[in-house]
Design a protein around this motif. Structure first.
Motif, PDB file in Angstrom:
ATOM      1  N   GLY A  98      -2.068   6.333  -1.299  1.00  0.00           N
ATOM      2  CA  GLY A  98      -2.065   6.283   0.168  1.00  0.00           C
ATOM      3  C   GLY A  98      -1.363   5.087   0.771  1.00  0.00           C
ATOM      4  O   GLY A  98      -1.283   4.971   1.998  1.00  0.00           O
ATOM      5  N   GLY A 151       7.711   2.945   1.677  1.00  0.00           N
ATOM      6  CA  GLY A 151       7.244   1.696   2.281  1.00  0.00           C
ATOM      7  C   GLY A 151       8.276   0.589   2.239  1.00  0.00           C
ATOM      8  O   GLY A 151       9.414   0.764   1.783  1.00  0.00           O
ATOM      9  N   ALA A 154       5.081   9.889   3.900  1.00  0.00           N
ATOM     10  CA  ALA A 154       5.386  10.814   2.802  1.00  0.00           C
ATOM     11  C   ALA A 154       4.586  12.105   2.941  1.00  0.00           C
ATOM     12  O   ALA A 154       5.114  13.211   2.761  1.00  0.00           O
ATOM     13  N   THR A 175       1.847  -7.624   6.943  1.00  0.00           N
ATOM     14  CA  THR A 175       1.477  -6.213   7.024  1.00  0.00           C
ATOM     15  C   THR A 175       2.607  -5.340   6.486  1.00  0.00           C
ATOM     16  O   THR A 175       2.409  -4.564   5.564  1.00  0.00           O
TER      17      THR A 175
HETATM   18  C1  LIG Z   1      -4.549  -3.676   7.087  1.00  0.00           C
HETATM   19  C2  LIG Z   1      -3.564  -2.821   7.838  1.00  0.00           C
HETATM   20  C3  LIG Z   1      -3.940  -2.204   9.034  1.00  0.00           C
HETATM   21  C4  LIG Z   1      -3.019  -1.420   9.738  1.00  0.00           C
HETATM   22  N1  LIG Z   1      -3.442  -0.735  10.852  1.00  0.00           N
HETATM   23  C5  LIG Z   1      -2.602   0.125  11.458  1.00  0.00           C
HETATM   24  C6  LIG Z   1      -3.037   0.989  12.501  1.00  0.00           C
HETATM   25  O1  LIG Z   1      -4.240   1.045  12.844  1.00  0.00           O
HETATM   26  N2  LIG Z   1      -2.118   1.779  13.111  1.00  0.00           N
HETATM   27  C7  LIG Z   1      -0.797   1.810  12.709  1.00  0.00           C
HETATM   28  O2  LIG Z   1      -0.002   2.535  13.310  1.00  0.00           O
HETATM   29  N3  LIG Z   1      -0.366   1.052  11.685  1.00  0.00           N
HETATM   30  C8  LIG Z   1      -1.228   0.227  11.049  1.00  0.00           C
HETATM   31  N4  LIG Z   1      -0.770  -0.507   9.989  1.00  0.00           N
HETATM   32  C9  LIG Z   1       0.648  -0.352   9.579  1.00  0.00           C
HETATM   33  C10 LIG Z   1       0.772   0.937   8.759  1.00  0.00           C
HETATM   34  O3  LIG Z   1       0.104   0.730   7.541  1.00  0.00           O
HETATM   35  C11 LIG Z   1       2.182   1.353   8.443  1.00  0.00           C
HETATM   36  O4  LIG Z   1       3.000   1.345   9.570  1.00  0.00           O
HETATM   37  C12 LIG Z   1       2.192   2.768   7.837  1.00  0.00           C
HETATM   38  O5  LIG Z   1       1.085   2.977   7.026  1.00  0.00           O
HETATM   39  C13 LIG Z   1       3.439   2.983   7.030  1.00  0.00           C
HETATM   40  O6  LIG Z   1       3.369   4.209   6.358  1.00  0.00           O
HETATM   41  P1  LIG Z   1       4.387   4.544   5.197  1.00  0.00           P
HETATM   42  O7  LIG Z   1       4.044   5.904   4.731  1.00  0.00           O
HETATM   43  O8  LIG Z   1       5.772   4.242   5.608  1.00  0.00           O
HETATM   44  O9  LIG Z   1       4.069   3.462   4.048  1.00  0.00           O
HETATM   45  P2  LIG Z   1       2.809   3.364   3.062  1.00  0.00           P
HETATM   46  O10 LIG Z   1       1.602   4.003   3.647  1.00  0.00           O
HETATM   47  O11 LIG Z   1       2.703   1.945   2.671  1.00  0.00           O
HETATM   48  O12 LIG Z   1       3.242   4.242   1.830  1.00  0.00           O
HETATM   49  C14 LIG Z   1       4.226   3.842   0.916  1.00  0.00           C
HETATM   50  C15 LIG Z   1       3.970   4.625  -0.361  1.00  0.00           C
HETATM   51  O13 LIG Z   1       5.067   4.516  -1.236  1.00  0.00           O
HETATM   52  C16 LIG Z   1       4.566   4.378  -2.559  1.00  0.00           C
HETATM   53  N5  LIG Z   1       5.652   3.811  -3.376  1.00  0.00           N
HETATM   54  C17 LIG Z   1       6.200   2.586  -3.335  1.00  0.00           C
HETATM   55  N6  LIG Z   1       7.194   2.484  -4.230  1.00  0.00           N
HETATM   56  C18 LIG Z   1       7.283   3.691  -4.848  1.00  0.00           C
HETATM   57  C19 LIG Z   1       8.105   4.214  -5.879  1.00  0.00           C
HETATM   58  N7  LIG Z   1       9.055   3.489  -6.477  1.00  0.00           N
HETATM   59  N8  LIG Z   1       7.911   5.504  -6.273  1.00  0.00           N
HETATM   60  C20 LIG Z   1       6.942   6.276  -5.715  1.00  0.00           C
HETATM   61  N9  LIG Z   1       6.123   5.815  -4.733  1.00  0.00           N
HETATM   62  C21 LIG Z   1       6.303   4.543  -4.307  1.00  0.00           C
HETATM   63  C22 LIG Z   1       3.348   3.504  -2.386  1.00  0.00           C
HETATM   64  O14 LIG Z   1       2.485   3.572  -3.508  1.00  0.00           O
HETATM   65  C23 LIG Z   1       2.750   4.150  -1.137  1.00  0.00           C
HETATM   66  O15 LIG Z   1       1.980   5.270  -1.472  1.00  0.00           O
HETATM   67  C24 LIG Z   1      -1.680  -1.292   9.266  1.00  0.00           C
HETATM   68  C25 LIG Z   1      -1.313  -1.889   8.058  1.00  0.00           C
HETATM   69  C26 LIG Z   1      -2.250  -2.632   7.330  1.00  0.00           C
HETATM   70  C27 LIG Z   1      -1.824  -3.230   6.014  1.00  0.00           C
END
Ligand SMILES: Cc1cc2nc3c(=O)[nH]c(=O)nc-3n(C[C@H](O)[C@H](O)[C@H](O)COP(=O)(O)OP(=O)(O)OC[C@H]3O[C@@H](n4cnc5c(N)ncnc54)[C@H](O)[C@@H]3O)c2cc1C
Length: 499
Positions: A43, A213, A17, A429
């Motif tokens: 985050g 997410g 995002a 995860t």
């Molecule tokens: C412990 C851990 C360690 C990891 N280590 C790594 C690493 O080192 N390297 C790597 O590449 N990946 C790693 N990952 C995987 C990584 O977290 C994800 O691939 C990545 O963060 C996904 O990013 P994203 O922005 O799609 O989702 P997210 O970062 O999960 O963001 C989703 C966002 O959407 C928001 N949201 C949800 N529903 C709504 C709604 N209805 N309205 C408004 N907002 C909403 C949430 O609050 C959140 O802010 C790890 C994951 C975990 C849990």
């Protein structure tokens, strides 16, 4: 909010995002970012990560382009190796059993380096991944498994830097703002319904980017789509990823895509809380298993702990632990490999037992068939190829032979006390299934046509990961597609404004 006070609404507050918001803003769009979580938990999963990015690199020169303060000593004492486009594509293909969408894979891989450089240019600091992805062996660090850099301060550092950039560039960030539905008109998607403190309002914009997410924190959906038993998995990250973004898009006619029954899941502290803890995000990780034997309730080994570098196996071994009787297992080590275990094994809250003999250890390992465990260790020790030298930085081929489940690399006899064992269960995860997008991040309908005004990036995109995942590709994919989504959404919104 009044009609069209912004051009682009970004739904979500994690890495994908924030990349989308920054990129849309760069194009001159006025951007609102909706984060469902309160500010102190902002985050998403991104904040829980180790901050690792898997990018194409040709060694020290690429690393230096994002880590300008790399010291001469670090350069001399480190073999960064290189990671080519072909290797990255091959890794994505191999671990996903050649199911990953080739166009999406190619986009991630080919844009990986420039996107990390772009983040660096937006204030994200990077450091080499010493320790986790390069063990010091014979005086030198040698990187293995494809990732050489991580954001300074891990996931929290990454997200903090991205929010700072977003604030600096005038992005309107709203916390506790849960998007609940997409608003559509004749021209496509034109807004989002948002719930803040129980009050709903409609926000309108020229384009919407979904980056909310996956559905890993939704117990009911886990059971529905991943299958029985998944309700009991521990969630490693945020509690806010309940599949809202996916559901909203499906309601608007989007096409479900990718492996809806698949997810990334790992060995995780057996008695960890139900969700991740932001102030100690990875203390429940148990990733040292390539140097262990893993045994189940029957005292038996059930998986090749050394099949590959942990980076290529950890994301699929959580499911295998979940499938064991009682959904738990133990990682067992002797003293020879203690120095290879990450700090999390020494963290408060680890379920650990230690003893000076295997018999004593067996007696202390809760819920395990002790007699069978002792036999398992004896058979394992006797099956090791002692003529092959042990080396943790390469797939050393030091294996067992003749066991029902052989170990392919890093097989050291369990014969040097004290012995230790750690109880693990399955930690989820993120989920693999999601929305279908094209390489310009348009969300596609069931006829593969773009839904006008709707874009997506991050974990809610399906089609990239199946069965398994090459470590550190999640942040990379979210950044690449987030950046594209922001740019495309801004262009669409500007065009709509002119029309
Ligand atoms: C412990 C851990 C360690 C990891 N280590 C790594 C690493 O080192 N390297 C790597 O590449 N990946 C790693 N990952 C995987 C990584 O977290 C994800 O691939 C990545 O963060 C996904 O990013 P994203 O922005 O799609 O989702 P997210 O970062 O999960 O963001 C989703 C966002 O959407 C928001 N949201 C949800 N529903 C709504 C709604 N209805 N309205 C408004 N907002 C909403 C949430 O609050 C959140 O802010 C790890 C994951 C975990 C849990």
């Amino acid at each position: 909010m009044n009609d069209r006070l912004c051009d682009v609404i970004v739904v979500g507050g994690g890495n994908a995002a924030l990349c989308a918001a920054l990129s849309a803003r760069e194009q001159g769009a006025r951007v609102v970012l909706l984060e469902r979580a309160p500010q102190d938990q902002r985050g998403g999963n991104s904040a829980y990560t180790g901050g690792g990015f898997r990018m194409v690199h040709d060694g020290v020169e690429t690393v230096r382009s994002v880590v300008p303060d790399l010291t001469d000593g670090e350069i001399v004492n480190t073999d960064f190796g290189s990671y080519t486009v072909e290797q990255y594509l091959d890794d994505l293909g191999r671990v996903t059993q050649w199911s990953c969408d080739p166009d999406l894979a190619e986009a991630v891989v080919r844009k990986s380096t420039q996107t990390v450089q772009w983040l660096h240019g937006r204030g994200v600091r990077f450091v080499p991944r010493f320790g986790r992805y390069a063990f010091k062996h014979e005086g030198k660090f040698k990187f293995f498994g494809g990732t050489v850099v991580e954001a300074a301060g891990g996931g929290r550092g990454l997200v903090q830097a991205e929010y700072a950039a977003a604030e600096k560039h005038g992005i309107d960030i709203r916390y506790d703002a849960r998007a609940t539905a997409l608003i559509r008109d004749r021209g496509g998607v034109s807004g989002v319904r948002v719930e803040t403190e129980g009050v709903e309002e409609d926000l309108h914009a020229g384009a919407i980017v979904l980056a909310a997410g996956g559905f890993e924190a939704n117990r009911e959906w886990r059971t529905r789509y991943l299958g029985p038993g998944w309700d009991m998995a521990k969630v490693r990250g945020t509690r806010y990823n309940t599949g809202d973004g996916i559901r909203m898009a499906l309601d608007a006619g989007a096409q479900p895509h990718g492996q809806w029954s698949g997810c990334h899941s790992v060995s995780w502290e057996r008695y960890a809380p139900d969700f991740g803890e932001l102030d100690r995000p990875i203390t429940a990780s148990r990733n040292g298993y390539p140097f262990s034997i893993m045994v189940n309730a029957h005292g038996k080994r059930f998986v090749d702990e050394g099949a590959d570098f942990r980076n290529y196996t950890y994301a699929k071994y959580g499911r295998i632990v979940l499938e064991q009787p009682g959904s738990y297992a133990w990682h067992v080590f002797d003293t020879q490999v203690q120095h290879l275990l990450h700090d999390e094994y020494r963290s408060k809250g680890a379920t650990k037992v230690q003893a000076d003999s295997i018999e004593e250890l067996a007696a202390r390992m809760e819920d395990v068939d002790a007699a069978q465990f002792i036999r398992t260790v004896r058979e394992y020790n006797a099956a090791i190829r002692h003529d092959v030298p042990f080396n943790p930085n390469v797939k050393d081929g030091r294996c067992t032979q003749g066991l029902a489940v052989d170990k392919s690399n890093w097989a050291l006899a369990l014969d040097q006390p004290p012995f230790s064992a750690y109880a693990v269960t399955c930690g989820i995860t993120f989920t693999f299934g999601g929305l279908k997008i094209d390489t310009a991040t348009h969300v596609l309908d069931i006829a593969d046509r773009p839904i006008a005004g709707l874009y997506a990036a991050g974990e809610l995109v399906g089609g990239l990961f199946y069965f398994n995942y090459p470590g550190s590709s999640g942040l990379m994919a979210g950044s690449v597609f987030g950046r594209i989504a922001g740019r495309e959404a801004a262009a669409h919104a500007m065009q709509a404004k002119r029309a």
